[in-house]
Motif scaffolding. Structure first.
Motif, PDB file in Angstrom:
ATOM      1  N   TYR A   3       0.850  -1.189   0.000  1.00 58.66           N
ATOM      2  CA  TYR A   3       0.000   0.000   0.000  1.00 58.66           C
ATOM      3  C   TYR A   3       0.886   1.239   0.000  1.00 58.66           C
ATOM      4  CZ  TYR A   3      -3.560  -3.334   1.456  1.00 58.66           C
ATOM      5  OH  TYR A   3      -4.407  -4.404   1.525  1.00 58.66           O
ATOM      6  N   TYR A   4       0.532   2.225  -0.810  1.00 58.30           N
ATOM      7  CA  TYR A   4       1.313   3.452  -0.931  1.00 58.30           C
ATOM      8  C   TYR A   4       0.524   4.630  -0.356  1.00 58.30           C
ATOM      9  CZ  TYR A   4       4.142   0.705  -4.120  1.00 58.30           C
ATOM     10  OH  TYR A   4       4.939  -0.267  -4.656  1.00 58.30           O
ATOM     11  N   PHE A   5       1.235   5.482   0.386  1.00 57.90           N
ATOM     12  CA  PHE A   5       0.634   6.670   0.985  1.00 57.90           C
ATOM     13  C   PHE A   5       1.523   7.867   0.706  1.00 57.90           C
ATOM     14  CE2 PHE A   5      -0.870   3.131   3.463  1.00 57.90           C
ATOM     15  CZ  PHE A   5      -2.200   3.427   3.680  1.00 57.90           C
ATOM     16  N   LYS A   6       0.920   9.045   0.724  1.00 58.69           N
ATOM     17  CA  LYS A   6       1.669  10.291   0.604  1.00 58.69           C
ATOM     18  C   LYS A   6       1.453  11.079   1.885  1.00 58.69           C
ATOM     19  CE  LYS A   6       1.176  10.750  -4.401  1.00 58.69           C
ATOM     20  NZ  LYS A   6       0.641  11.605  -5.482  1.00 58.69           N
ATOM     21  N   TYR A   7       2.530  11.245   2.661  1.00 60.81           N
ATOM     22  CA  TYR A   7       2.455  12.051   3.873  1.00 60.81           C
ATOM     23  C   TYR A   7       2.818  13.484   3.508  1.00 60.81           C
ATOM     24  CZ  TYR A   7       2.134   8.178   7.189  1.00 60.81           C
ATOM     25  OH  TYR A   7       1.701   7.106   7.923  1.00 60.81           O
ATOM     26  N   PRO A   8       1.942  14.457   3.823  1.00 62.16           N
ATOM     27  CA  PRO A   8       2.281  15.856   3.528  1.00 62.16           C
ATOM     28  C   PRO A   8       3.454  16.321   4.389  1.00 62.16           C
ATOM     29  CG  PRO A   8       0.114  15.675   4.582  1.00 62.16           C
ATOM     30  CD  PRO A   8       0.643  14.294   4.433  1.00 62.16           C
ATOM     31  N   VAL A   9       4.292  17.156   3.808  1.00 62.28           N
ATOM     32  CA  VAL A   9       5.442  17.713   4.519  1.00 62.28           C
ATOM     33  C   VAL A   9       5.002  18.997   5.220  1.00 62.28           C
ATOM     34  CG1 VAL A   9       7.767  18.671   4.280  1.00 62.28           C
ATOM     35  CG2 VAL A   9       7.070  16.704   2.886  1.00 62.28           C
ATOM     36  N   ALA A  10       5.251  19.091   6.519  1.00 64.04           N
ATOM     37  CA  ALA A  10       4.868  20.280   7.287  1.00 64.04           C
ATOM     38  C   ALA A  10       5.526  21.522   6.699  1.00 64.04           C
ATOM     39  CB  ALA A  10       5.258  20.117   8.753  1.00 64.04           C
ATOM     40  N   GLY A  11       4.737  22.542   6.463  1.00 60.34           N
ATOM     41  CA  GLY A  11       5.264  23.793   5.927  1.00 60.34           C
ATOM     42  C   GLY A  11       5.481  23.762   4.426  1.00 60.34           C
ATOM     43  N   GLY A  12       5.191  22.645   3.794  1.00 61.01           N
ATOM     44  CA  GLY A  12       5.390  22.507   2.357  1.00 61.01           C
ATOM     45  C   GLY A  12       4.147  22.869   1.581  1.00 61.01           C
ATOM     46  N   GLY A  13       4.296  22.858   0.282  1.00 58.52           N
ATOM     47  CA  GLY A  13       3.169  23.153  -0.605  1.00 58.52           C
ATOM     48  C   GLY A  13       2.362  21.893  -0.883  1.00 58.52           C
ATOM     49  N   PRO A  14       1.351  22.029  -1.739  1.00 61.39           N
ATOM     50  CA  PRO A  14       0.472  20.886  -2.034  1.00 61.39           C
ATOM     51  C   PRO A  14       1.192  19.732  -2.732  1.00 61.39           C
ATOM     52  CG  PRO A  14      -0.097  22.788  -3.403  1.00 61.39           C
ATOM     53  CD  PRO A  14       0.940  23.241  -2.426  1.00 61.39           C
ATOM     54  N   ASP A  15       2.305  20.013  -3.371  1.00 61.55           N
ATOM     55  CA  ASP A  15       3.058  18.953  -4.059  1.00 61.55           C
ATOM     56  C   ASP A  15       4.221  18.414  -3.233  1.00 61.55           C
ATOM     57  OD1 ASP A  15       1.431  19.071  -6.328  1.00 61.55           O
ATOM     58  OD2 ASP A  15       2.634  20.704  -7.189  1.00 61.55           O
ATOM     59  N   ASP A  16       4.346  18.885  -1.980  1.00 61.55           N
ATOM     60  CA  ASP A  16       5.430  18.430  -1.106  1.00 61.55           C
ATOM     61  C   ASP A  16       4.917  17.304  -0.211  1.00 61.55           C
ATOM     62  OD1 ASP A  16       7.271  20.310  -2.088  1.00 61.55           O
ATOM     63  OD2 ASP A  16       6.500  21.843  -0.720  1.00 61.55           O
ATOM     64  N   TYR A  17       5.430  16.117  -0.432  1.00 62.59           N
ATOM     65  CA  TYR A  17       5.004  14.963   0.355  1.00 62.59           C
ATOM     66  C   TYR A  17       6.135  13.945   0.451  1.00 62.59           C
ATOM     67  CZ  TYR A  17       4.380  12.799  -4.205  1.00 62.59           C
ATOM     68  OH  TYR A  17       4.588  12.319  -5.463  1.00 62.59           O
ATOM     69  N   LEU A  18       5.986  13.070   1.401  1.00 59.78           N
ATOM     70  CA  LEU A  18       6.929  11.977   1.602  1.00 59.78           C
ATOM     71  C   LEU A  18       6.211  10.676   1.227  1.00 59.78           C
ATOM     72  CD1 LEU A  18       9.666  10.978   2.760  1.00 59.78           C
ATOM     73  CD2 LEU A  18       8.507  10.765   4.949  1.00 59.78           C
ATOM     74  N   PRO A  19       6.675   9.994   0.172  1.00 58.24           N
ATOM     75  CA  PRO A  19       6.017   8.748  -0.208  1.00 58.24           C
ATOM     76  C   PRO A  19       6.402   7.613   0.742  1.00 58.24           C
ATOM     77  CG  PRO A  19       7.847   9.177  -1.671  1.00 58.24           C
ATOM     78  CD  PRO A  19       7.755  10.355  -0.728  1.00 58.24           C
ATOM     79  N   VAL A  20       5.419   6.827   1.149  1.00 58.99           N
ATOM     80  CA  VAL A  20       5.639   5.711   2.069  1.00 58.99           C
ATOM     81  C   VAL A  20       4.900   4.493   1.529  1.00 58.99           C
ATOM     82  CG1 VAL A  20       5.226   4.849   4.412  1.00 58.99           C
ATOM     83  CG2 VAL A  20       5.880   7.229   4.061  1.00 58.99           C
ATOM     84  N   ALA A  21       5.540   3.332   1.615  1.00 57.03           N
ATOM     85  CA  ALA A  21       4.893   2.074   1.225  1.00 57.03           C
ATOM     86  C   ALA A  21       4.930   1.133   2.426  1.00 57.03           C
ATOM     87  CB  ALA A  21       5.621   1.446   0.045  1.00 57.03           C
ATOM     88  N   THR A  22       3.846   0.378   2.606  1.00 58.63           N
ATOM     89  CA  THR A  22       3.765  -0.547   3.725  1.00 58.63           C
ATOM     90  C   THR A  22       2.919  -1.753   3.346  1.00 58.63           C
ATOM     91  OG1 THR A  22       3.168  -0.795   6.061  1.00 58.63           O
ATOM     92  CG2 THR A  22       1.762   0.627   4.738  1.00 58.63           C
ATOM     93  N   THR A  23       3.165  -2.859   3.995  1.00 52.53           N
ATOM     94  CA  THR A  23       2.305  -4.034   3.837  1.00 52.53           C
ATOM     95  C   THR A  23       1.278  -4.081   4.956  1.00 52.53           C
ATOM     96  OG1 THR A  23       3.845  -5.414   5.075  1.00 52.53           O
ATOM     97  CG2 THR A  23       4.086  -5.382   2.674  1.00 52.53           C
ATOM     98  N   ARG A  24       1.393  -3.158   5.909  1.00 51.45           N
ATOM     99  CA  ARG A  24       0.487  -3.138   7.070  1.00 51.45           C
ATOM    100  C   ARG A  24      -0.169  -1.768   7.208  1.00 51.45           C
ATOM    101  NH1 ARG A  24       2.743  -5.277  12.048  1.00 51.45           N
ATOM    102  NH2 ARG A  24       0.580  -5.063  12.676  1.00 51.45           N
ATOM    103  N   PRO A  25      -1.197  -1.489   6.401  1.00 50.98           N
ATOM    104  CA  PRO A  25      -1.822  -0.152   6.452  1.00 50.98           C
ATOM    105  C   PRO A  25      -2.485   0.147   7.789  1.00 50.98           C
ATOM    106  CG  PRO A  25      -3.138  -1.654   5.119  1.00 50.98           C
ATOM    107  CD  PRO A  25      -1.842  -2.370   5.441  1.00 50.98           C
TER     108      PRO A  25
END
Length: 109
Positions: A80-102
């Motif tokens: 499963y893939y998620f996009k965590y927003p970066v604090a203080g960033g714009g709408p396109d600023d995120y940290l991509p994360v993948a996990t098998t345990r959502p």
């Protein structure tokens, strides 16, 4: 079966000479305090350290388990893939994360 027995059996086959009648499991309640004290002292002396690395965690035993005691198996799963927003960033600023345990995502705060 007692997983610690695999290590003891390996030691015996290698010819380790020990008083096996005094063998104890370190997570037994009366031994656990002594083990914690020993690690505390070793840590104070800089002889052991806590580092960041992958370990085999046993939810049942509530402790790390040696690679020698783990029975590995391939299992089909879903990533499963998620996009965590970066604090203080714009709408396109995120940290991509993948996990098998959502189900653990809600704990990431």
């Amino acid at each position: 079966a007692d997983k610690g027995g695999a290590i003891v059996e390996q030691m015996r086959r290698l010819g380790a000479s020990a008083d096996w009648s005094r063998e104890r499991f370190t997570l037994e309640p009366d031994m656990s305090e002594a083990v914690s004290e020993a690690f505390f002292r070793l840590h104070e002396q800089g002889l052991v350290y806590r580092g960041t690395r992958m370990v085999n965690w046993s939810p049942n035993l509530q402790t790390a388990v040696s690679d020698l005691e783990v029975e590995f198996s391939e299992e089909k799963g879903k990533l499963y893939y998620f996009k965590y927003p970066v604090a203080g960033g714009g709408p396109d600023d995120y940290l991509p994360v993948a996990t098998t345990r959502p189900e653990t995502i809600l704990g990431d705060s």
